[in-house]
Design an enzyme around this catalytic site. Structure first.
Site, PDB file in Angstrom:
ATOM      1  N   LEU A  41       0.820  -1.093   0.010  1.00 45.59           N
ATOM      2  CA  LEU A  41       0.212   0.091   0.182  1.00 45.59           C
ATOM      3  C   LEU A  41       0.964   1.107   0.108  1.00 45.59           C
ATOM      4  O   LEU A  41       1.906   1.427   0.653  1.00 45.59           O
ATOM      5  CB  LEU A  41      -0.980  -0.074   1.285  1.00 45.59           C
ATOM      6  CG  LEU A  41      -1.965   1.252   1.450  1.00 45.59           C
ATOM      7  CD1 LEU A  41      -2.917   1.113  -0.087  1.00 45.59           C
ATOM      8  CD2 LEU A  41      -2.864   1.144   2.534  1.00 45.59           C
ATOM      9  N   ASP A  42       0.831   2.107  -1.024  1.00 39.98           N
ATOM     10  CA  ASP A  42       1.424   3.362  -1.071  1.00 39.98           C
ATOM     11  C   ASP A  42       2.025   3.916   0.263  1.00 39.98           C
ATOM     12  O   ASP A  42       0.838   4.131   1.118  1.00 39.98           O
ATOM     13  CB  ASP A  42       1.007   4.110  -2.260  1.00 39.98           C
ATOM     14  CG  ASP A  42       0.980   3.603  -3.525  1.00 39.98           C
ATOM     15  OD1 ASP A  42       1.815   2.855  -3.724  1.00 39.98           O
ATOM     16  OD2 ASP A  42       0.160   4.087  -4.390  1.00 39.98           O
ATOM     17  N   TYR A  43       2.871   4.599   0.208  1.00 42.85           N
ATOM     18  CA  TYR A  43       3.501   5.508   1.376  1.00 42.85           C
ATOM     19  C   TYR A  43       2.508   6.606   1.702  1.00 42.85           C
ATOM     20  O   TYR A  43       1.972   6.599   3.234  1.00 42.85           O
ATOM     21  CB  TYR A  43       4.698   6.252   1.097  1.00 42.85           C
ATOM     22  CG  TYR A  43       5.246   6.797   2.258  1.00 42.85           C
ATOM     23  CD1 TYR A  43       5.895   6.517   3.444  1.00 42.85           C
ATOM     24  CD2 TYR A  43       5.734   8.385   1.869  1.00 42.85           C
ATOM     25  CE1 TYR A  43       6.382   7.145   4.537  1.00 42.85           C
ATOM     26  CE2 TYR A  43       6.394   8.991   2.757  1.00 42.85           C
ATOM     27  CZ  TYR A  43       6.628   8.544   4.224  1.00 42.85           C
ATOM     28  OH  TYR A  43       7.157   9.350   4.956  1.00 42.85           O
ATOM     29  N   SER A  45      -0.875   6.441   0.993  1.00 40.90           N
ATOM     30  CA  SER A  45      -2.387   6.096   1.039  1.00 40.90           C
ATOM     31  C   SER A  45      -2.388   5.426   2.695  1.00 40.90           C
ATOM     32  O   SER A  45      -1.510   5.044   3.161  1.00 40.90           O
ATOM     33  CB  SER A  45      -2.518   4.885  -0.081  1.00 40.90           C
ATOM     34  OG  SER A  45      -2.356   5.447  -1.264  1.00 40.90           O
TER      35      SER A  45
END
Length: 208
Positions: A41-43, A45
């Site tokens: 999961l993106d930094y 997000s």
């Protein structure tokens, strides 16, 4: 039986346990040894990140061939319309190839925890929320898809992966489930690609 952690990843936390640049990582929130993220999961997000101690389960969750649905709540700049959703379902062109949503719908602002820091508000620019479901996991895919239809994403929360949901887990906390996987070679190839393994029992734990 396999151990599965449902973790609500806060904003600006890496989906890994170490970092050479002194950014926040999972190690600040999860003390259980021997579990690893099943996907990323993106930094920037927030929301559901799954971790497990079982390599087979990790592969079934993260491998694109299983096409496990991932549902996101996106706060976007501009007024989202049904037309935008139809465009996202029909598919948009990205630099790494076409991408289409499995489902998309307009939604009221969800009852979420405050983001720290909050998004930058612009008085004269409207914003709105959409629920977007995809079954891929390309880098920053949801943000790139909404931008492609003229709706830059301001805040992005992953609400669900398959049937697993984050809505009852506070940011920085986790819940543990015990998952039962079929024996290797017996039923794995027959399971529909969008179905998650069933769990026999569940336990709950919050980090104090």
């Amino acid at each position: 039986m396999s151990k599965l952690l449902l973790f609500n990843k806060p904003f600006h936390v890496l989906s890994q346990f170490t970092d050479s640049e002194a950014r926040k990582t999972l190690s600040e929130f999860i003390e259980i040894k021997g579990v690893y993220p099943a996907g990323r999961l993106d930094y920037d997000s927030e929301g559901l990140l799954l971790l497990t101690d079982d390599g087979q389960l990790q592969a079934q969750i993260s491998n694109p061939k299983f096409k496990l649905n991932k549902t996101y709540w996106a706060q976007v700049e501009g007024t989202a319309t049904e037309t935008h959703c139809l465009e996202l379902i029909a598919g948009v062109s990205l630099k790494d190839g076409p991408a289409a949503a499995v489902a998309c719908k307009l939604m009221d602002p969800p009852n979420l925890w405050p983001r720290i820091p909050p998004i930058r508000e612009r008085q004269n620019v409207a914003d709105s929320w959409i629920e977007l479901t995809i079954n891929e996991g390309r880098n920053r895919q949801v943000r790139r898809m909404t931008a492609a239809v003229g709706l830059p994403t301001l805040r992005l929360v992953r609400a669900a992966i398959g049937d697993w949901k984050v809505t009852d887990i506070a940011p920085g906390e986790h819940r543990i489930e015990t998952v039962h996987l079929p024996e290797a070679g017996k039923t794995r190839s027959k399971r529909p690609a969008n179905k998650r393994p069933s769990y026999k029992s569940a336990s709950h734990k919050r980090r104090s």
